[in-house]
Design a protein around this motif. Structure first.
Motif, mmCIF file in Angstrom:
data_model
loop_
_atom_site.group_PDB
_atom_site.id
_atom_site.type_symbol
_atom_site.label_atom_id
_atom_site.label_comp_id
_atom_site.label_asym_id
_atom_site.label_seq_id
_atom_site.Cartn_x
_atom_site.Cartn_y
_atom_site.Cartn_z
ATOM 1 N N ALA A 71 0.820 -1.242 0.139
ATOM 2 C CA ALA A 71 0.048 -0.007 0.117
ATOM 3 C C ALA A 71 1.020 1.251 0.033
ATOM 4 O O ALA A 71 0.627 1.994 -0.855
ATOM 5 C CB ALA A 71 -1.041 -0.169 1.323
ATOM 6 N N ALA A 72 2.085 1.342 0.877
ATOM 7 C CA ALA A 72 2.738 2.562 0.812
ATOM 8 C C ALA A 72 3.615 2.549 -0.547
ATOM 9 O O ALA A 72 3.679 3.627 -1.034
ATOM 10 C CB ALA A 72 3.901 2.275 1.865
ATOM 11 N N ALA A 73 4.040 1.445 -1.365
ATOM 12 C CA ALA A 73 4.395 1.482 -2.438
ATOM 13 C C ALA A 73 3.535 2.020 -3.565
ATOM 14 O O ALA A 73 3.983 2.746 -4.517
ATOM 15 C CB ALA A 73 5.267 0.212 -2.998
ATOM 16 N N ALA A 74 2.284 1.594 -3.440
ATOM 17 C CA ALA A 74 1.423 1.812 -4.304
ATOM 18 C C ALA A 74 0.923 3.456 -4.421
ATOM 19 O O ALA A 74 0.732 3.970 -5.394
ATOM 20 C CB ALA A 74 -0.030 0.857 -4.286
ATOM 21 N N SER A 75 1.383 3.897 -3.138
ATOM 22 C CA SER A 75 0.912 5.430 -2.812
ATOM 23 C C SER A 75 1.843 6.357 -3.678
ATOM 24 O O SER A 75 1.827 7.251 -3.836
ATOM 25 C CB SER A 75 0.556 5.619 -1.589
ATOM 26 N N LEU A 76 3.048 5.603 -3.847
ATOM 27 C CA LEU A 76 4.317 6.422 -4.626
ATOM 28 C C LEU A 76 4.312 6.196 -6.100
ATOM 29 O O LEU A 76 4.989 6.907 -6.604
ATOM 30 C CB LEU A 76 5.433 5.976 -3.969
ATOM 31 N N LEU A 77 3.668 5.199 -6.302
ATOM 32 C CA LEU A 77 3.504 4.791 -8.042
ATOM 33 C C LEU A 77 2.421 5.290 -8.580
ATOM 34 O O LEU A 77 1.154 5.540 -8.003
ATOM 35 C CB LEU A 77 3.671 3.303 -7.987
ATOM 36 N N PRO A 78 2.430 5.589 -10.017
ATOM 37 C CA PRO A 78 3.709 5.368 -10.890
ATOM 38 C C PRO A 78 4.712 6.614 -10.496
ATOM 39 O O PRO A 78 4.498 7.616 -9.985
ATOM 40 C CB PRO A 78 3.092 5.459 -12.083
ATOM 41 N N VAL A 79 6.206 6.083 -10.637
ATOM 42 C CA VAL A 79 7.141 7.286 -10.298
ATOM 43 C C VAL A 79 8.101 7.301 -11.645
ATOM 44 O O VAL A 79 8.257 6.301 -12.320
ATOM 45 C CB VAL A 79 7.832 6.892 -9.054
ATOM 46 N N GLN A 80 8.217 8.388 -11.988
ATOM 47 C CA GLN A 80 9.300 8.498 -13.057
ATOM 48 C C GLN A 80 10.475 8.469 -12.701
ATOM 49 O O GLN A 80 11.412 8.939 -11.811
ATOM 50 C CB GLN A 80 9.049 10.099 -13.763
ATOM 51 N N VAL A 81 11.490 7.472 -13.530
ATOM 52 C CA VAL A 81 12.754 7.321 -13.343
ATOM 53 C C VAL A 81 13.613 7.462 -14.729
ATOM 54 O O VAL A 81 13.512 6.544 -15.429
ATOM 55 C CB VAL A 81 13.276 5.860 -12.612
ATOM 56 N N GLY A 82 14.111 8.479 -14.973
ATOM 57 C CA GLY A 82 14.776 8.653 -15.999
ATOM 58 C C GLY A 82 13.382 8.760 -17.259
ATOM 59 O O GLY A 82 12.522 9.363 -17.173
ATOM 60 N N ALA A 83 13.752 8.267 -18.401
ATOM 61 C CA ALA A 83 12.923 7.785 -19.281
ATOM 62 C C ALA A 83 11.674 6.948 -19.151
ATOM 63 O O ALA A 83 10.456 6.965 -20.082
ATOM 64 C CB ALA A 83 13.553 7.531 -20.809
ATOM 65 N N ALA A 84 11.677 5.944 -18.047
ATOM 66 C CA ALA A 84 10.927 5.015 -17.802
ATOM 67 C C ALA A 84 9.901 5.412 -16.676
ATOM 68 O O ALA A 84 10.198 6.362 -15.613
ATOM 69 C CB ALA A 84 11.652 3.712 -17.394
ATOM 70 N N GLU A 85 8.793 5.155 -16.694
ATOM 71 C CA GLU A 85 7.779 5.158 -15.694
ATOM 72 C C GLU A 85 7.736 3.973 -14.964
ATOM 73 O O GLU A 85 7.111 3.036 -15.487
ATOM 74 C CB GLU A 85 6.433 5.705 -16.208
ATOM 75 N N VAL A 86 7.817 3.690 -13.678
ATOM 76 C CA VAL A 86 7.669 2.529 -13.010
ATOM 77 C C VAL A 86 6.011 2.430 -12.392
ATOM 78 O O VAL A 86 5.810 3.147 -11.806
ATOM 79 C CB VAL A 86 8.614 2.399 -11.809
ATOM 80 N N LEU A 87 5.493 1.301 -13.077
ATOM 81 C CA LEU A 87 3.997 1.260 -12.756
ATOM 82 C C LEU A 87 3.855 0.529 -11.585
ATOM 83 O O LEU A 87 3.010 0.713 -10.749
ATOM 84 C CB LEU A 87 3.368 0.704 -13.837
ATOM 85 N N SER A 88 4.733 -0.816 -11.153
ATOM 86 C CA SER A 88 4.519 -1.709 -10.178
ATOM 87 C C SER A 88 5.779 -2.198 -9.821
ATOM 88 O O SER A 88 6.888 -2.762 -10.704
ATOM 89 C CB SER A 88 3.504 -2.855 -10.579
#
Length: 152
Positions: A71-88
């Motif tokens: 739940a804590a990680a989901a509240s931070l996602l998605p997050v942009q890391v360089g050109a990629a977007e981390v969805l899960s």
């Protein structure tokens, strides 16, 4: 008659150790310790029940902690890391069948998205979603019309 009685008594004395050995091999007890075997079995069963209960409680606590972390990680996602977007972030597997090496980990359900050139139209950029599935299987899907997918 006395000789016959003495021979019978000697046979009884010789038989006692044999019976004691046979009883000790089967785990049975005799005399004053008659309840000891049953008590030990009850103690062992109670100890096993306690271990199972502790194990079940530990599994519940781990599941709750994992849900809280998710739940804590989901509240931070998605997050942009360089050109990629981390969805899960996915879930780590302890299965040695290809989910990790000494250089990388491959969490099941890990998903990212990024823009790449379309295979249908070289002048167009389209969103590609990469995902790690059980197996592990690596999948890249292009969100185009028509969509296409690569598996490996």
């Amino acid at each position: 008659a006395a000789a016959a009685a003495a021979a019978a008594a000697a046979a009884d004395v010789e038989a006692v150790p044999t019976q004691a050995v046979a009883l000790s091999e089967t785990g049975a007890t005799t005399g004053t310790g008659a309840g000891t075997g049953a008590a030990m079995s009850e103690d062992a069963a109670a100890s096993e029940d306690a271990r199972e209960e502790d194990s079940a409680q530990a599994r519940e606590q781990l599941a709750e902690a994992a849900q809280m972390e998710e739940a804590a990680a989901a509240s931070l996602l998605p997050v942009q890391v360089g050109a990629a977007e981390v969805l899960s972030l996915g879930e780590l597997s302890c299965d040695p069948a290809g989910y990790f090496s000494n250089k990388a980990v491959f969490p099941i359900g890990f998903r990212t998205a990024r823009m790449h050139t379309s295979l249908h139209n070289k002048s167009q950029k389209v969103r590609h979603v990469s995902e790690i599935l059980p197996g592990p299987e690596f999948v890249v899907r292009a969100e185009t019309d028509p969509p296409y997918e690569y598996r490996g």
